[in-house]
Scaffold this active site. Structure first.
Site, PDB file in Angstrom:
ATOM      1  N   LYS A   1      31.396  57.266 115.162  1.00 22.49           N
ATOM      2  CA  LYS A   1      31.297  57.188 116.626  1.00 22.49           C
ATOM      3  C   LYS A   1      30.239  56.181 117.088  1.00 22.49           C
ATOM      4  O   LYS A   1      30.481  55.394 118.002  1.00 22.49           O
ATOM      5  CB  LYS A   1      30.963  58.581 117.147  1.00 22.49           C
ATOM      6  CG  LYS A   1      31.140  58.783 118.614  1.00 22.49           C
ATOM      7  CD  LYS A   1      31.149  60.268 118.937  1.00 22.49           C
ATOM      8  CE  LYS A   1      29.901  60.967 118.400  1.00 22.49           C
ATOM      9  NZ  LYS A   1      28.685  60.576 119.129  1.00 22.49           N
TER      10      LYS A   1
ATOM     11  N   ARG B   1      28.210  66.908 125.210  1.00 20.14           N
ATOM     12  CA  ARG B   1      28.691  67.429 123.927  1.00 20.14           C
ATOM     13  C   ARG B   1      29.351  68.792 124.080  1.00 20.14           C
ATOM     14  O   ARG B   1      30.022  69.259 123.174  1.00 20.14           O
ATOM     15  CB  ARG B   1      27.559  67.488 122.892  1.00 20.14           C
ATOM     16  CG  ARG B   1      26.537  68.568 123.133  1.00 20.14           C
ATOM     17  CD  ARG B   1      25.346  68.423 122.212  1.00 20.14           C
ATOM     18  NE  ARG B   1      25.707  68.466 120.814  1.00 20.14           N
ATOM     19  CZ  ARG B   1      25.259  69.358 119.948  1.00 20.14           C
ATOM     20  NH1 ARG B   1      24.433  70.310 120.344  1.00 20.14           N
ATOM     21  NH2 ARG B   1      25.604  69.311 118.689  1.00 20.14           N
TER      22      ARG B   1
ATOM     23  N   ARG C   1      27.779  58.991 100.660  1.00 20.56           N
ATOM     24  CA  ARG C   1      26.850  58.042 101.276  1.00 20.56           C
ATOM     25  C   ARG C   1      25.489  58.142 100.591  1.00 20.56           C
ATOM     26  O   ARG C   1      24.985  59.234 100.325  1.00 20.56           O
ATOM     27  CB  ARG C   1      26.723  58.386 102.761  1.00 20.56           C
ATOM     28  CG  ARG C   1      26.024  57.322 103.560  1.00 20.56           C
ATOM     29  CD  ARG C   1      26.467  57.332 104.986  1.00 20.56           C
ATOM     30  NE  ARG C   1      25.957  58.499 105.704  1.00 20.56           N
ATOM     31  CZ  ARG C   1      26.084  58.643 107.015  1.00 20.56           C
ATOM     32  NH1 ARG C   1      26.704  57.732 107.731  1.00 20.56           N
ATOM     33  NH2 ARG C   1      25.620  59.723 107.604  1.00 20.56           N
TER      34      ARG C   1
ATOM     35  N   ARG D   1      20.850  61.554 102.222  1.00 19.29           N
ATOM     36  CA  ARG D   1      20.172  62.107 103.402  1.00 19.29           C
ATOM     37  C   ARG D   1      20.407  63.607 103.474  1.00 19.29           C
ATOM     38  O   ARG D   1      21.474  64.091 103.134  1.00 19.29           O
ATOM     39  CB  ARG D   1      20.734  61.463 104.686  1.00 19.29           C
ATOM     40  CG  ARG D   1      20.082  60.162 105.040  1.00 19.29           C
ATOM     41  CD  ARG D   1      20.379  59.732 106.451  1.00 19.29           C
ATOM     42  NE  ARG D   1      21.394  60.555 107.117  1.00 19.29           N
ATOM     43  CZ  ARG D   1      21.892  60.296 108.317  1.00 19.29           C
ATOM     44  NH1 ARG D   1      21.495  59.246 108.968  1.00 19.29           N
ATOM     45  NH2 ARG D   1      22.808  61.075 108.850  1.00 19.29           N
TER      46      ARG D   1
ATOM     47  N   ARG E   1      27.313  71.302 110.306  1.00 23.55           N
ATOM     48  CA  ARG E   1      27.424  70.363 111.423  1.00 23.55           C
ATOM     49  C   ARG E   1      28.846  70.338 111.989  1.00 23.55           C
ATOM     50  O   ARG E   1      29.042  70.275 113.199  1.00 23.55           O
ATOM     51  CB  ARG E   1      27.047  68.938 110.977  1.00 23.55           C
ATOM     52  CG  ARG E   1      25.547  68.741 110.783  1.00 23.55           C
ATOM     53  CD  ARG E   1      25.249  67.451 110.052  1.00 23.55           C
ATOM     54  NE  ARG E   1      25.488  66.267 110.869  1.00 23.55           N
ATOM     55  CZ  ARG E   1      25.685  65.042 110.361  1.00 23.55           C
ATOM     56  NH1 ARG E   1      25.702  64.862 109.059  1.00 23.55           N
ATOM     57  NH2 ARG E   1      25.873  64.027 111.151  1.00 23.55           N
TER      58      ARG E   1
END
Ligand SMILES: [Zn+2]
Length: 225
Positions: free
Chosen positions: A17, A97, A136, A169, A180
Site C-alpha cells: 500500500k 482505518r 523479507r 523485522r 496484524r
C-alpha cells in the site's frame, strides 16, 4: 485527475500500500496524506499532539483515533486553505482505518466542503501476504530490503553493500503477521462494507506484481471519476 478528487487507499499489511500510494500520488500529482508519516513527524517535532500520541506508542499501544484525526485535520486544513481555487486532490494512505475514524474523517471532509470519490481497496490473499513478509530480510545497517526468493542477497544472509548479517523485522515474524492480519480484518472489513454499500469501492487484485497493481489502480480511479 479531476479537481478535488479525494481517494482513500486500503489494503492488508504486505499489500504494498505504501509504495502504491506514493506512485499513485506521483502519477496524479495530488497530495499524499500518509497517517504513518504524519504521526512520525508530530512525534519527532514534539508537537502537543505528538507528545500526547507518544505516551500511547511508548506503551506499545496505538495512538487514539481522536489524536490521529486531529493531526490529519491540521494537515488537510492548511493544505486546502493554501489551495483556494486550485486543485485540492488528496490521497489518504492508512486513514481512515475503521468506522470510528471514518466518522471523524467524514466530518473533516464536510467542514471543508469536500467529498470522497473512491476507496481503492487492494485485495490480497493471506498466503501471498505470508509469502511476501516471512521472506523479507532487512540490513540493520543500511535498511536495504531483500526478499529471499525474489530479491536475495548475493551471499547467504549478508547485505550486498555492508556485508552484515540480515535480520527479520519483528513485524514480519509469522505470529505477528497473523495478529496484524486479524486486527486489520476486524477493523477494516466493516469500513470496506460501508463504502461498498455507497458504491465507492474500487477493488484491485493485489496478488499481481506491483507494476500491474499500479496500472489497475489508475484504471480504477479513472473509471471512478
Ligand atoms: Zn546494508
Amino acid at each position: 485527475m479531476k479537481n478535488n478528487l479525494i481517494c482513500v487507499l486500503i489494503g492488508a499489511p504486505g499489500a504494498g500500500k505504501g509504495t502504491q500510494a506514493k506512485s499513485v500520488a506521483n502519477y496524479y500529482n495530488c497530495k499524499l496524506i500518509s497517517t504513518g508519516d504524519i504521526l512520525r513527524e508530530n512525534v519527532e517535532n514534539r508537537t502537543l499532539l505528538g507528545l500526547e500520541a507518544k505516551k500511547y506508542i511508548d506503551n506499545g499501544n496505538l495512538a487514539p483515533a481522536q489524536i490521529v484525526v486531529s493531526m490529519i485535520k491540521n494537515v488537510v486544513k492548511s493544505f486546502v486553505e493554501n489551495k483556494a481555487g486550485a486543485d485540492k486532490s488528496l490521497l489518504f494512505d492508512g486513514f481512515p482505518r475503521d468506522l470510528e475514524q471514518n466518522k471523524l474523517f467524514e466530518q473533516i471532509l464536510d467542514e471543508l466542503n469536500l467529498s470522497i470519490k473512491g476507496v481503492i481497496y487492494i485485495n490480497i490473499d493471506d498466503d501471498i501476504v505470508y509469502e511476501r513478509l516471512t521472506n523479507r530480510r532487512i540490513c540493520p545497517k543500511c535498511n536495504r530490503v531483500y526478499h529471499l526468493k525474489f530479491n536475495p542477497p548475493k551471499f547467504d544472509n549478508l547485505c550486498d553493500d555492508c556485508k552484515v548479517k540480515l535480520i527479520t523485522r519483528e513485524d514480519d515474524k509469522i505470529d505477528v503477521i497473523k495478529k496484524r492480519l486479524e486486527v486489520y480484518k476486524k477493523l477494516t472489513y466493516p469500513l470496506i462494507e460501508y463504502y461498498r454499500k455507497k458504491n465507492k469501492v474500487v477493488e484491485i487484485n493485489g496478488n499481481k506484481s506491483a507494476d500491474d497493481v499500479l496500472k489497475d489502480i489508475i484504471a480504477g480511479i479513472n473509471c471512478a471519476k
